[in-house]
Write a protein that holds these residues in place. Structure first.
Motif, PDB file in Angstrom:
ATOM      1  N   GLY A  88       4.906   9.580   1.929  1.00 14.81           N
ATOM      2  CA  GLY A  88       4.571   8.182   1.652  1.00 14.81           C
ATOM      3  C   GLY A  88       3.102   7.866   1.735  1.00 14.81           C
ATOM      4  N   ASP A 279      14.615   3.970  -1.133  1.00 13.41           N
ATOM      5  CA  ASP A 279      14.165   5.139  -0.384  1.00 13.41           C
ATOM      6  C   ASP A 279      12.726   5.500  -0.740  1.00 13.41           C
ATOM      7  OD1 ASP A 279      14.507   6.022  -2.938  1.00 13.41           O
ATOM      8  OD2 ASP A 279      15.838   7.701  -2.454  1.00 13.41           O
ATOM      9  N   ARG A 281       9.151   6.219  -0.378  1.00 11.51           N
ATOM     10  CA  ARG A 281       8.436   6.605   0.835  1.00 11.51           C
ATOM     11  C   ARG A 281       7.177   5.767   1.060  1.00 11.51           C
ATOM     12  NH1 ARG A 281      10.228  11.413   3.083  1.00 11.51           N
ATOM     13  NH2 ARG A 281      11.747  12.547   1.821  1.00 11.51           N
TER      14      ARG A 281
END
Length: 298
Positions: A88, A279, A281
């Motif tokens: 991320g 989801d 990141r």
């Protein structure tokens, strides 16, 4: 052309010795020699002049050094980018926010993202109303929303970042302007200015609910597109307005007074919202940072 061939070529070019190049690559010498031969065959040119005493670069070999280094550097950048994206550290996060009092918190978060996650591009989208930001979020057009909602759709998770007190803005000439605390029932004969009803403002819902519970129907005479315009209408004595305590520092109008509500009313919660099934990141990295730099009240 294989990466191992390029690595072998650069090692030999730097060492000008097949044995030392093999040691540098932690390989046996024969595979290094094969890599060079295969590369020369693919290119159709000799890269090295070999003798029993020394190895020298040909003109083609010399010309190939810079491009070969560029290829390996690009591969390294690809690996770094892939690793950063995996945790991320890079990506794009779209944040929509609403309300005059949200600007300070959004600025604080944006500075923190820029300092701690420079690879994340945080796109800021200012909205007049939180319901519009929520619609963008549920459609997947943005990743995060900052706003005030009394009702949340399914599939959305939130965290409270600020709790704000309801106050009533009145002109300085209002009969109650010198009071510190008032009750909503004292405004049964007053006119009000509000944000547009059709856009689902939390403040509008609260005003109607409180006046209904106090036994009267609020008289709304005009609406405005944003909080600053509303405060201008109050200052011009068009009507009173229900607003938030966090708005007060951003309004520098000496003709306004802000009165605390002494009634037992719930505060308005400013929340950061995201889709529960996301989801992404980079988005979760921004969320983790928001926990550090924005207040956590619930």
């Amino acid at each position: 052309m294989e990466i191992s061939q390029i690595r072998s070529f650069l090692a030999v070019a730097e060492e000008l010795h097949f044995g030392r190049a093999a040691e540098k690559l932690h390989m046996a010498q024969p595979p290094v020699s094969r890599n060079i031969k295969h590369l020369e065959r693919e290119l159709g040119a000799l890269l090295f002049e070999r003798s029993t005493r020394k190895v020298t670069l040909t003109s083609v070999g010399s010309a190939l050094i810079a491009p070969a280094r560029d290829v390996l550097a690009a591969l390294e950048r690809m690996g770094t980018a892939a690793k950063a994206a995996g945790v991320g550290e890079i990506g794009r996060v779209r944040l929509a926010y609403a309300g005059a009092s949200s600007n300070v918190l959004v600025g604080r978060l944006a500075r923190a993202v820029n300092q701690q996650h420079p690879g994340i591009n945080l796109e800021l989208l200012s909205q007049n109303f939180a319901q519009k930001a929520m619609r963008l979020l549920t459609r997947g057009d943005i990743d995060l929303a900052l706003g005030r909602w009394d009702h949340l759709p399914d599939g959305v998770r939130t965290r409270v970042v600020a709790s704000e007190e309801l106050v009533i803005a009145v002109p300085e000439t209002h009969r109650l302007a010198d009071r510190e605390s008032v009750s909503i029932s004292e405004f049964s004969d007053d006119r009000f200015v509000t944000l547009p009803t059709e856009l689902g403002s939390v403040l509008n819902d609260r005003l109607r609910q409180m006046s209904r519970e106090a036994g009267f129907s609020v008289d709304i005479v005009q609406d405005a597109s944003d909080t600053w315009t509303l405060m201008s209408l109050v200052s011009a004595e068009v009507g009173c307005s229900l607003t938030l305590s966090s708005v007060i520092p951003s309004i520098a109008d000496p003709h306004l007074r802000f009165l605390r509500l002494g009634d037992d009313v719930d505060p308005v919660e400013l929340r950061i919202a995201w889709r529960a099934d996301s989801d992404d990141r980079a988005m979760h990295a921004v969320l983790r940072l928001a926990e550090e730099v924005l207040p956590d009240l619930g």
